[in-house]
Design a protein around this motif. Structure first.
Motif, PDB file in Angstrom:
ATOM      1  N   ALA A   1       0.843  -1.199   0.000  1.00  0.00           N
ATOM      2  CA  ALA A   1       0.000   0.000   0.000  1.00  0.00           C
ATOM      3  C   ALA A   1       0.876   1.245   0.000  1.00  0.00           C
ATOM      4  CB  ALA A   1      -0.916  -0.010   1.219  1.00  0.00           C
ATOM      5  N   GLU A   2       0.317   2.317  -0.497  1.00  0.00           N
ATOM      6  CA  GLU A   2       0.978   3.619  -0.485  1.00  0.00           C
ATOM      7  C   GLU A   2      -0.101   4.681  -0.408  1.00  0.00           C
ATOM      8  OE1 GLU A   2       1.519   4.294  -5.266  1.00  0.00           O
ATOM      9  OE2 GLU A   2       3.136   3.304  -4.168  1.00  0.00           O
ATOM     10  N   PRO A   3       0.223   5.917  -0.105  1.00  0.00           N
ATOM     11  CA  PRO A   3      -0.808   6.961  -0.006  1.00  0.00           C
ATOM     12  C   PRO A   3      -1.669   7.021  -1.263  1.00  0.00           C
ATOM     13  CG  PRO A   3       1.282   7.778   0.822  1.00  0.00           C
ATOM     14  CD  PRO A   3       1.565   6.431   0.239  1.00  0.00           C
ATOM     15  N   GLY A   4      -2.967   6.912  -1.066  1.00  0.00           N
ATOM     16  CA  GLY A   4      -3.906   6.959  -2.175  1.00  0.00           C
ATOM     17  C   GLY A   4      -4.084   5.643  -2.901  1.00  0.00           C
ATOM     18  N   GLN A   5      -3.456   4.559  -2.432  1.00  0.00           N
ATOM     19  CA  GLN A   5      -3.543   3.272  -3.115  1.00  0.00           C
ATOM     20  C   GLN A   5      -3.572   2.138  -2.093  1.00  0.00           C
ATOM     21  OE1 GLN A   5      -3.649   2.482  -6.659  1.00  0.00           O
ATOM     22  NE2 GLN A   5      -4.359   0.661  -5.589  1.00  0.00           N
ATOM     23  N   LEU A   6      -4.588   1.290  -2.152  1.00  0.00           N
ATOM     24  CA  LEU A   6      -4.670   0.139  -1.259  1.00  0.00           C
ATOM     25  C   LEU A   6      -3.631  -0.906  -1.641  1.00  0.00           C
ATOM     26  CD1 LEU A   6      -8.552  -0.367  -1.213  1.00  0.00           C
ATOM     27  CD2 LEU A   6      -7.165   0.734   0.539  1.00  0.00           C
ATOM     28  N   GLU A   7      -3.307  -1.767  -0.687  1.00  0.00           N
ATOM     29  CA  GLU A   7      -2.465  -2.917  -1.011  1.00  0.00           C
ATOM     30  C   GLU A   7      -3.211  -3.808  -1.996  1.00  0.00           C
ATOM     31  OE1 GLU A   7      -0.329  -6.797   1.105  1.00  0.00           O
ATOM     32  OE2 GLU A   7      -1.623  -5.453   2.270  1.00  0.00           O
ATOM     33  N   ARG A   8      -2.483  -4.303  -2.979  1.00  0.00           N
ATOM     34  CA  ARG A   8      -3.105  -5.142  -4.002  1.00  0.00           C
ATOM     35  C   ARG A   8      -2.431  -6.512  -4.034  1.00  0.00           C
ATOM     36  NH1 ARG A   8      -2.409  -1.074  -8.897  1.00  0.00           N
ATOM     37  NH2 ARG A   8      -0.632  -0.498  -7.569  1.00  0.00           N
ATOM     38  N   TYR A   9      -3.264  -7.556  -4.168  1.00  0.00           N
ATOM     39  CA  TYR A   9      -2.732  -8.907  -4.266  1.00  0.00           C
ATOM     40  C   TYR A   9      -3.494  -9.659  -5.340  1.00  0.00           C
ATOM     41  CZ  TYR A   9      -6.796 -10.240  -1.445  1.00  0.00           C
ATOM     42  OH  TYR A   9      -8.066 -10.430  -0.983  1.00  0.00           O
ATOM     43  N   ASP A  10      -2.852 -10.647  -5.912  1.00  0.00           N
ATOM     44  CA  ASP A  10      -3.426 -11.390  -7.029  1.00  0.00           C
ATOM     45  C   ASP A  10      -4.490 -12.361  -6.526  1.00  0.00           C
ATOM     46  OD1 ASP A  10      -3.560 -13.499  -9.271  1.00  0.00           O
ATOM     47  OD2 ASP A  10      -2.277 -11.944 -10.129  1.00  0.00           O
ATOM     48  N   CYS A  11      -5.505 -12.569  -7.354  1.00  0.00           N
ATOM     49  CA  CYS A  11      -6.568 -13.502  -6.968  1.00  0.00           C
ATOM     50  C   CYS A  11      -6.083 -14.953  -7.001  1.00  0.00           C
ATOM     51  CB  CYS A  11      -7.782 -13.324  -7.872  1.00  0.00           C
ATOM     52  SG  CYS A  11      -7.446 -13.662  -9.615  1.00  0.00           S
TER      53      CYS A  11
END
Length: 382
Positions: A201-211
């Motif tokens: 995660a970073e400011p303005g962006q959620l942590e993202r993970y692959d399905c």
């Protein structure tokens, strides 16, 4: 400002509207009308009310008009709306409900909106019926025939009541270091790895993970919980066989409570949760030595909610295991850290259900003594 309809609420009406807004399940339109009336009573302008409540000016005007010309109930009540009448009469709606509660057609696992619409066309004089009409009529009766809930009805007999009150009495006792009460259970968990590295995660962006993910097998968790002290222990194993249960019981007596005279263990009715498992794992003299310091208290069948450790398992899953953990080594490390922090925090399960409450709330379910038993009770000894 509209001064033709001036809202002046009584103290009782203000209290009723405040109670309406503070809790309960009500339609959004009704809640907005209540907000309009309270704001109007406070002297807020119509434009300001419309902006704050999120409605049009005409809605504010009509709500105030219905209150002044009628009463509070008239202002809050939903008024009939113009449009076409209902396609289904009262009898036809009852037929729809009865059909939805019946068995589905051959070859189909459950009723769908399309199947019900087709069935109603065959059973009535309608040339056609939309799925939305069917959905609305079912929603009015709180019916969703395409959904099923699995549940278990326990048989509340004398054995059920005896086991329940036995466990509740243990929970109600004062803490005794010589005779601790330990709740025990086990829970499987999956080892899940990442197919691709997650993006932090970073400011303005959620942590993202692959399905996509990698399934790396399963592990078993043996969980101990002291019913009266802030202590819990989680042991990670490859399986949950009788031998593993026996090892847990020996660790309970020799490692975790070596000074206790008698350890009362609350557990469920799994086939391995019985004294015979220790004889399968150890020589007879060793099994007897461990069992002399153990006292098993089984909860009733289909009543795992009586085992206090079930609550602790829920806390463990929500606080520690609600993520992907790829290896058993990482799982052991994370659970150990959670366990240390929770023990150090003094966290305990606050159990509120007592034998007295059980007899009051479940009085109808308790078995009734037969006439012969009642006569024996009333008879006096010679």
């Amino acid at each position: 400002m509209n001064v033709r309809y001036r809202v002046e609420l009584s103290q009782t009406e203000r209290a009723e509207l405040a109670a309406l807004l503070s809790g309960g399940k009500h339609a959004a339109r009704k809640l907005k009308r209540a907000q309009i009336l309270l704001a109007a009573d406070a002297g807020v302008s119509d434009d300001a009310i419309a902006t704050s409540v999120g409605v049009g000016g005409s809605t504010v005007y009509r709500t105030k008009q219905r209150f002044v010309l009628g009463n509070l109930e008239a202002a809050l009540r939903e008024q009939p709306r113009p449009g076409a009448g209902r396609k289904l009469s009262g009898k036809q709606q009852a037929l729809l409900v009865a059909t939805a509660c019946s068995s589905p057609p051959e070859g189909r696992a459950r009723w769908t909106l399309e199947l019900l619409a087709g069935a109603m066309v065959k059973l009535t004089e309608h040339q056609g019926l939309s799925r939305e009409t069917v959905r609305r009529r079912l929603a009015e009766n709180d019916l969703k025939p395409w959904r099923k809930d699995m549940w278990c009805i326990p048989q509340v007999d004398g054995e059920y009541v005896a086991r329940m009150e036995d466990v509740l009495d243990l929970y109600a006792e004062e803490p005794d270091p010589k005779r601790p009460v330990v709740c025990f259970d086990e829970s499987p968990t999956q080892l899940i790895g990442e197919a691709r590295q997650p993006i932090p995660a970073e400011p303005g962006q959620l942590e993202r993970y692959d399905c996509e993910y990698k399934r790396n097998g399963t592990a078993n968790l043996f969980i101990f919980l002291d019913a009266h002290q802030s202590w819990r222990k989680v042991k990670v194993t490859d399986r949950r066989a009788a031998e593993d249960f026996a090892v847990c019981m020996r660790e309970l007596t020799d490692v975790h409570f070596p000074k206790a005279e008698r350890i009362r263990v609350v557990l469920d009715n799994l086939s391995t949760h019985f004294p015979g498992s220790l004889y399968q794992a150890f020589p007879p003299c060793e099994a007897r030595r461990v069992l002399r310091r153990l006292e098993f208290h089984h909860v009733p069948k289909h009543a795992s909610w009586l085992n206090m450790v079930e609550i602790e398992i829920g806390v463990l899953r929500s606080q520690c295991l609600d993520r992907r953990i790829a290896t058993q080594k990482h799982l052991v490390s994370e659970i150990a850290a959670w366990e240390r922090q929770r023990n150090a925090s003094g966290a305990r399960i606050k159990w509120m259900f007592t034998t007295e409450k059980a007899r009051a709330k479940m009085a109808r379910a308790y078995p009734k003594p037969d006439a012969k038993s009642a006569r024996l009770k009333e008879s006096k000894p010679l």
